[in-house]
Structure formats: C-alpha cells, structure tokens
Design a protein around this motif. Sequence first.
Motif, mmCIF file in Angstrom:
data_model
loop_
_atom_site.group_PDB
_atom_site.id
_atom_site.type_symbol
_atom_site.label_atom_id
_atom_site.label_comp_id
_atom_site.label_asym_id
_atom_site.label_seq_id
_atom_site.Cartn_x
_atom_site.Cartn_y
_atom_site.Cartn_z
ATOM 1 N N LYS A 639 -47.260 -32.720 13.694
ATOM 2 C CA LYS A 639 -46.832 -32.899 12.303
ATOM 3 C C LYS A 639 -46.500 -34.360 12.024
ATOM 4 O O LYS A 639 -46.904 -34.915 10.995
ATOM 5 C CB LYS A 639 -45.601 -32.032 12.016
ATOM 6 C CG LYS A 639 -45.898 -30.577 11.747
ATOM 7 C CD LYS A 639 -44.604 -29.836 11.433
ATOM 8 C CE LYS A 639 -44.871 -28.345 11.254
ATOM 9 N NZ LYS A 639 -43.610 -27.596 11.003
ATOM 10 N N GLN A 640 -45.740 -34.964 12.937
ATOM 11 C CA GLN A 640 -45.350 -36.353 12.723
ATOM 12 C C GLN A 640 -46.568 -37.270 12.710
ATOM 13 O O GLN A 640 -46.615 -38.242 11.949
ATOM 14 C CB GLN A 640 -44.359 -36.811 13.796
ATOM 15 C CG GLN A 640 -42.952 -36.267 13.605
ATOM 16 C CD GLN A 640 -42.418 -36.546 12.204
ATOM 17 O OE1 GLN A 640 -42.225 -35.634 11.418
ATOM 18 N NE2 GLN A 640 -42.199 -37.813 11.890
ATOM 19 N N PHE A 641 -47.557 -36.964 13.531
ATOM 20 C CA PHE A 641 -48.800 -37.739 13.518
ATOM 21 C C PHE A 641 -49.484 -37.616 12.158
ATOM 22 O O PHE A 641 -49.925 -38.613 11.572
ATOM 23 C CB PHE A 641 -49.738 -37.253 14.624
ATOM 24 C CG PHE A 641 -51.119 -37.835 14.551
ATOM 25 C CD1 PHE A 641 -51.364 -39.141 14.957
ATOM 26 C CD2 PHE A 641 -52.189 -37.091 14.057
ATOM 27 C CE1 PHE A 641 -52.639 -39.688 14.878
ATOM 28 C CE2 PHE A 641 -53.460 -37.626 13.975
ATOM 29 C CZ PHE A 641 -53.682 -38.933 14.386
ATOM 30 N N ALA A 642 -49.561 -36.407 11.635
ATOM 31 C CA ALA A 642 -50.211 -36.185 10.338
ATOM 32 C C ALA A 642 -49.431 -36.854 9.212
ATOM 33 O O ALA A 642 -50.008 -37.482 8.319
ATOM 34 C CB ALA A 642 -50.349 -34.686 10.072
ATOM 35 N N TYR A 643 -48.090 -36.733 9.243
ATOM 36 C CA TYR A 643 -47.275 -37.352 8.206
ATOM 37 C C TYR A 643 -47.411 -38.873 8.233
ATOM 38 O O TYR A 643 -47.486 -39.530 7.188
ATOM 39 C CB TYR A 643 -45.803 -36.966 8.378
ATOM 40 C CG TYR A 643 -45.505 -35.500 8.164
ATOM 41 C CD1 TYR A 643 -46.360 -34.688 7.412
ATOM 42 C CD2 TYR A 643 -44.363 -34.908 8.718
ATOM 43 C CE1 TYR A 643 -46.091 -33.343 7.227
ATOM 44 C CE2 TYR A 643 -44.080 -33.561 8.526
ATOM 45 C CZ TYR A 643 -44.950 -32.782 7.790
ATOM 46 O OH TYR A 643 -44.679 -31.452 7.604
ATOM 47 N N LYS A 644 -47.415 -39.422 9.423
ATOM 48 C CA LYS A 644 -47.548 -40.884 9.539
ATOM 49 C C LYS A 644 -48.899 -41.340 8.992
ATOM 50 O O LYS A 644 -49.004 -42.398 8.371
ATOM 51 C CB LYS A 644 -47.396 -41.309 11.005
ATOM 52 C CG LYS A 644 -47.407 -42.819 11.204
ATOM 53 C CD LYS A 644 -47.320 -43.197 12.679
ATOM 54 C CE LYS A 644 -45.967 -42.886 13.246
ATOM 55 N NZ LYS A 644 -45.829 -43.400 14.644
ATOM 56 N N TRP A 645 -49.925 -40.526 9.191
ATOM 57 C CA TRP A 645 -51.255 -40.881 8.695
ATOM 58 C C TRP A 645 -51.266 -40.996 7.170
ATOM 59 O O TRP A 645 -51.986 -41.807 6.598
ATOM 60 C CB TRP A 645 -52.281 -39.829 9.145
ATOM 61 C CG TRP A 645 -53.517 -40.426 9.740
ATOM 62 C CD1 TRP A 645 -53.885 -40.402 11.051
ATOM 63 C CD2 TRP A 645 -54.544 -41.140 9.047
ATOM 64 N NE1 TRP A 645 -55.077 -41.056 11.224
ATOM 65 C CE2 TRP A 645 -55.508 -41.531 10.011
ATOM 66 C CE3 TRP A 645 -54.745 -41.500 7.731
ATOM 67 C CZ2 TRP A 645 -56.655 -42.251 9.689
ATOM 68 C CZ3 TRP A 645 -55.884 -42.227 7.393
ATOM 69 C CH2 TRP A 645 -56.820 -42.588 8.370
ATOM 70 N N THR A 646 -50.448 -40.173 6.488
ATOM 71 C CA THR A 646 -50.446 -40.214 5.033
ATOM 72 C C THR A 646 -49.931 -41.538 4.482
ATOM 73 O O THR A 646 -50.178 -41.864 3.311
ATOM 74 C CB THR A 646 -49.580 -39.077 4.448
ATOM 75 O OG1 THR A 646 -48.214 -39.246 4.864
ATOM 76 C CG2 THR A 646 -50.091 -37.719 4.888
ATOM 77 N N MET A 647 -49.217 -42.318 5.282
ATOM 78 C CA MET A 647 -48.712 -43.602 4.798
ATOM 79 C C MET A 647 -49.850 -44.562 4.474
ATOM 80 O O MET A 647 -49.678 -45.474 3.655
ATOM 81 C CB MET A 647 -47.783 -44.228 5.841
ATOM 82 C CG MET A 647 -46.551 -43.407 6.137
ATOM 83 S SD MET A 647 -45.520 -43.126 4.682
ATOM 84 C CE MET A 647 -44.670 -44.683 4.577
ATOM 85 N N ILE A 648 -51.001 -44.365 5.083
ATOM 86 C CA ILE A 648 -52.149 -45.230 4.777
ATOM 87 C C ILE A 648 -52.662 -44.968 3.362
ATOM 88 O O ILE A 648 -52.696 -45.884 2.541
ATOM 89 C CB ILE A 648 -53.257 -45.074 5.835
ATOM 90 C CG1 ILE A 648 -52.750 -45.558 7.199
ATOM 91 C CG2 ILE A 648 -54.511 -45.855 5.413
ATOM 92 C CD1 ILE A 648 -53.728 -45.350 8.333
ATOM 93 N N PRO A 649 -53.042 -43.737 2.997
ATOM 94 C CA PRO A 649 -53.510 -43.532 1.615
ATOM 95 C C PRO A 649 -52.416 -43.753 0.567
ATOM 96 O O PRO A 649 -52.703 -44.225 -0.536
ATOM 97 C CB PRO A 649 -53.998 -42.081 1.609
ATOM 98 C CG PRO A 649 -53.360 -41.438 2.783
ATOM 99 C CD PRO A 649 -53.220 -42.512 3.809
ATOM 100 N N LEU A 650 -51.160 -43.443 0.890
ATOM 101 C CA LEU A 650 -50.089 -43.579 -0.091
ATOM 102 C C LEU A 650 -49.745 -45.036 -0.397
ATOM 103 O O LEU A 650 -49.064 -45.310 -1.385
ATOM 104 C CB LEU A 650 -48.828 -42.847 0.388
ATOM 105 C CG LEU A 650 -48.921 -41.318 0.452
ATOM 106 C CD1 LEU A 650 -47.626 -40.732 0.975
ATOM 107 C CD2 LEU A 650 -49.269 -40.729 -0.908
ATOM 108 N N THR A 651 -50.210 -45.954 0.421
ATOM 109 C CA THR A 651 -49.912 -47.374 0.186
ATOM 110 C C THR A 651 -51.128 -48.145 -0.316
ATOM 111 O O THR A 651 -51.144 -49.377 -0.280
ATOM 112 C CB THR A 651 -49.388 -48.036 1.482
ATOM 113 O OG1 THR A 651 -50.316 -47.800 2.547
ATOM 114 C CG2 THR A 651 -48.027 -47.489 1.865
ATOM 115 N N ARG A 652 -52.139 -47.442 -0.822
ATOM 116 C CA ARG A 652 -53.341 -48.123 -1.334
ATOM 117 C C ARG A 652 -53.198 -48.521 -2.807
ATOM 118 O O ARG A 652 -53.906 -49.406 -3.274
ATOM 119 C CB ARG A 652 -54.572 -47.216 -1.217
ATOM 120 C CG ARG A 652 -54.952 -46.728 0.177
ATOM 121 C CD ARG A 652 -55.192 -47.850 1.128
ATOM 122 N NE ARG A 652 -54.003 -48.126 1.931
ATOM 123 C CZ ARG A 652 -53.805 -49.238 2.584
ATOM 124 N NH1 ARG A 652 -54.676 -50.226 2.509
ATOM 125 N NH2 ARG A 652 -52.703 -49.424 3.302
ATOM 126 N N ALA A 653 -52.313 -47.862 -3.545
ATOM 127 C CA ALA A 653 -52.234 -48.075 -4.992
ATOM 128 C C ALA A 653 -51.393 -49.300 -5.329
ATOM 129 O O ALA A 653 -50.413 -49.611 -4.646
ATOM 130 C CB ALA A 653 -51.647 -46.845 -5.671
#
Length: 687
Positions: A639-653
Amino acid sequence: MVKVEIISSDTGSPEHYAAVQLKKMFEKTPEFSNAEGLIKIFVSFKCYGQYAEDIDLVVFGQFDSPYLPNLNLWSRTDKKYEMREHQVFVDNFCFTIEVKNQIPENISIEGNQVFVKYGTRPHPASSQSTQQKFSLKNYLTLHNGWTPYIVSILWLCNVDSTELSNLDPNKFTNTHVLPAQFDIYRMLNLACANMNIRKVRDRCFLTSTKKENKGETAFQSVHEAHRIFSEIKENTSLVTRKRLEFITQGTLKAEGSQSEQKFAKAIGEKLVIIQGKAGTGKTIRMLQIAYDLAVKRKKRCLILTYNKALIEDLRYHFRLIGKPELDPSGEVGVVIRSVMSFTRSLGIGFGCLDKWSVTQYDEYLDILLRNIQHELPNEKNRYLRPPKSKENLLFDVILVDEAQDWLEHEKNILYELYGSKSVVIVDGIDQLVRRTEKCDWAQGIDYNDTIKNGLRVSLRQKTNLIRFIRCYATKFNLQWDIEAKEDLPGGRIIVLASTNAYTREFHNEILTSAIKADNQPNDILILVGPDLVHKLDDERWFKLAESWEKKFGNKIWDGTSRKREEGDLYAEIPVYPRNVHECNRVVQYDSARGLEGWAVVCSYLDEFVQYKFEGKSDTSDIPQEKQLALLEADDDTRKQFAYKWTMIPLTRAMDTLVITIKDLQSEYAQKLKEVVMQCSDFAEWRE
C-alpha cells in the motif's frame, strides 16, 4: 534583374554573416543583370522532427527567363566520360549549405570526406552536410507531398582555394565543397555534378524540379516549411515560454550568489548532484545546465532518462529554443536518449547485442559491463567510438535523470566510460520505481570530488496545490517537505467521484481557464492507467483517442502509442506534430515523471493505486527482482509503495489538478475524500 533576399531571425549569428557574403556573390554575377528571378537564402532553417533538424543555409533560386552561363557537364567522348564546358539554361536550384569556420590546420580530408576539429575531436562534416539534404527532402515531402532535387554543399569559410587544393590535391571533394571565396559559376558547377541535367533537343537545363512540378511550387514549398516552424514558435503557451526563458538564462550568471557560481563552475570537474522532490524544478534545472554547456561552453552533452514521453518533451523544448538535438555525429549540442536505447547501442559497439533481452535486462547489463571493463584498459582514449557502432560516445558531460532509481550496472557503465566528474545526476530522493533501494552515486567517490545542490521550493505548483499535497502526504503517511513559492498564489483541486462526471462542459471549463491564462490545449495533460491502453502484438494506443476527439472537440497527442518496427528492440513514442499546441497530451501514469501541465487530469486514480498495489508496471525495464519483492511483501508495504507512487502524478499540475474516481467505496477513495474535506476552501469533491 535577379533579386536576392535573406530570411533570418538572428542577424548576429555566423550563419547570417555567411548569408550576407553569399548574397554579395550572387549580386556580383554579371548574367543576373540581364535575367529576371528571385533567390532566397533561409538562415538556420528548421526541419522540425527530422534527424538533422538545423540547416545553416537553404538557398532556392528561381528564374522567370533562364539565363545562360557556361558550365561544366559530364560528356562522353572517345568512349570515356570527361568534364566539358556547355551552355546551360538555369531554371531553378535548391541548395543546403553547411557553414564551417575552422582554419585549415583544423581540417583534414580522407578520400572524399572532410573532417573538421572541435577541440581535439574530428567531426565528419561531409556526412553532416549530406544528412541535412535528406532532412530537408523528408521535411518538404512530409508537408508538400514532394520535394525539389537538393544539392548539399559544404562551405569552408576560412579556407581559400589554394589551401583547399593543398588539403585535397586529388580534388576528391570538388563535387560538394566550396572555399571561402568563389564565384557563382563554381557553385552551379557543383549543382551540375550532382544533378541530372535535363536535355530538350540540343539544349541543357539545370532544374531542381520534375516536369510535372514547376519551380514556383517548389519555391512555395520551402516558404511553407519555413512558415510552419515560425508558427510553432508563435503558438507556444505561457507555460512553455516561461520554461524556455528559464532554460536560456544559463547557470553561469554574473549576478548569481557565490554558492551558485561555485556550483556552476564545478560542472565537469566534480560529480554534481541536483537533489529535490517532485515539483522542485530538477528537470528544468537539468535542461538549463545542458543548454549552458552546449551554447556557452561548446560542450557535447548527453541526457539519459528511462521516461520515453519525457524524451520527446525535452527534445521539443530544445527545438523551440533554436538549439535542437544534434545527431550522434554532431559537433556540440544536447543529445537526449533513453537509457535502454543507449545501452543497446553500447551492446552493438562492444559485440554483446546477441545477449540482449528485455526480460533479462539485468543479465544483459552485467555482460555489457564486463565487456567494457575488458576492452577499455587496452584503449589509449577512454572516450571511444565502439567498433561496429554508429553511436558516437564522445560526450563531455552526461546528465542523468531520476538518478536515485537507476540500476547499479547502469551507473557503473557510465562511470567506466566517462568517470564520475563528467556526470551530473538529478536525484529525486525517494521516488523509487525500478529499485527497492536508492542508487548511491557518491559511493566510493571522495567527498571533495562531489557537490550537491538541494532544491526545496516548488517551482511548478501554485500554493493551494502545495497545501493539498501536504495534507495528502500526512493522511497517507508519506514524507513531504516542499515549500511553496511565494509568488505563485492560487490553484485548485477537483475530484470527480462519478464515472460520468467528466463531461464536455467540464472539459471546456478546464480548457477555457487554461486559455485565459495564455496557455494552449497541449497544456492539459491527461494521465491514464494501462486499462485504457489497447495492446496488440508490438503496437499500442490510447483506447479512447477517437471518441475523446469527438466528445471533447480536441485533438489528441497519444503518448501511450508505441509501434515497434521489425528488428527494433525498443520502440519510441511518436514525435510531437507541428500542431501539438492544438492537442491534449495523453500519457500513462508510468510515463508521467518530469512532465507537467497547466491542468492535469488523473484518470481513475484509485484503479492506478490498485494496479501498483498488485506490483504491476507497464515499463519493460523494471527488474524482476523488484517485481518479486513487491509481490512477496505484506499488504501495508505494498500500500505504501502504491501511495508513494501517486505523488508523481499529483505533482504534475501547475494550476488545476483533476482526479477522477471509479470506486467510491475503496479505501483509497475514502481517504482522498477526507483530504479534500480538510482543504475545502480550494478543493472540491463532486459526485
């Protein structure tokens, strides 16, 4: 009388000066006073998207009433061919001219090939000149459906006729090289030697066009090609213009602080580390350094990344700057490659390509590294061109994107070839996709031989986006300590918690907001998961591309698309088209690193979280060790791996972040809703 015009946007460049000299030579030609026509000299002509994109001079001449100089033609006499003088009617011509300003001591000729030196390195100028001809040919064919016959010329502007004869006593280069000063007859003789002279009865005609294509049409096609690139630059958005301005500022600024000056001067002398989390401007800083090295220090730089969508984005920015990526035989500039493409070319050079396997990438790298270590000690020059390879390894500085996520063998291969002092690494700290542990580039290197530049301030996201990310990181137990840039207020977050919520009206709302801020449709970045990508054998494409264009009225640049040609081991993504400013960009989540958009749409982000929780990846270079480690880990770790991965798309805007959710009952959706409620002043949850 023949009119000669120069089309140039940089009147201070060496190429413009050469164009002025050429214009004077044309105007001194006696026959022109009795002829009617137009000659146009295009300076720094851009062949957008071609292998060699930058051509010093493109010269097109067209005559209303053909004039009649005496030129040399091949004629058959006594059963042999020889050059003889003939009267030739000149209809039109098209030349590409590569301008070289080296002195005779830095020029050598081998056979019919001219080599010029940049520093101590020989560069095949004749091959470069020929390649430019084919780039223009392909470019005009692409935009006009056909092309005039083109003659490539190499102009040695600091070599007079006597010196050229001394360099080339056998006159092997007579068919494509001009000395510093020449008369126009000599240039036209080169054209006669390279073109099929059309004969009508007893008359000879020099023409660059076929019978069915008049010279006027060819002339217009060159104009149209030049106009296309001008429009591309004019249609760049505010976001793109700001990036270009930042890149071209360079790193060696007189007004910079002492620490900034120290950092800039260390490039090429120490291992340089640029460190920061997503959104702190690492990629743009890397481009700035590459531009500075290429333009101000005349260095040859190689940027390596494993994100193929980012490669095209970086190349696009350099094209707009007017300093496009050079082909591997270019003298100075910035070459941008994928890691796997680069190691593949090394495999060719070091004779171990037969060991290549995408599914056994680790094993291939191990074999390649051992081959390099075995061969290099026997080489006097460690900066070598491997045998059997067209890949030129003569780079001065290597810039490594997302270095924390590189494999050990990849790092060691670069160090073996170039040494640590020629490397600049961009370190994303804890964003690990390909590894279970961070790659340590400073291991074994003396502390005094490294320098670090830490980035903590977000250069991309507006203040509200930073606040949202902080709350998100706290809720999902992630480390995040980025500071907001004070002069970037605003920003909004919209979560669409319904599968039908992303309507044409909503899309127009986002698009209108972007355009009001002086942006373009391509500043809307759509991120999608693998479920929205159709795969068929060696091809793939965005499933909704056609329906998207019909539903939302915007064209799509499909960054998910791949088409592997027969014999290719690693397919690249499509090149940005000339109308990319009219397109919404679509890429997969796995390819989001380094990219940005004024507005970013994260499609079904909850599904992507589940995808990463299951240890999956849509990239082919993820080591099996990494995938197995994730599959064998406990649920909390995954879960933590997946959550950490979301920081990449969430910081594109930069301004607007849109998230769509498919399963409102999922654990991820419930936690995300809590974050939105905490930030309700600027974040919306729409069901």
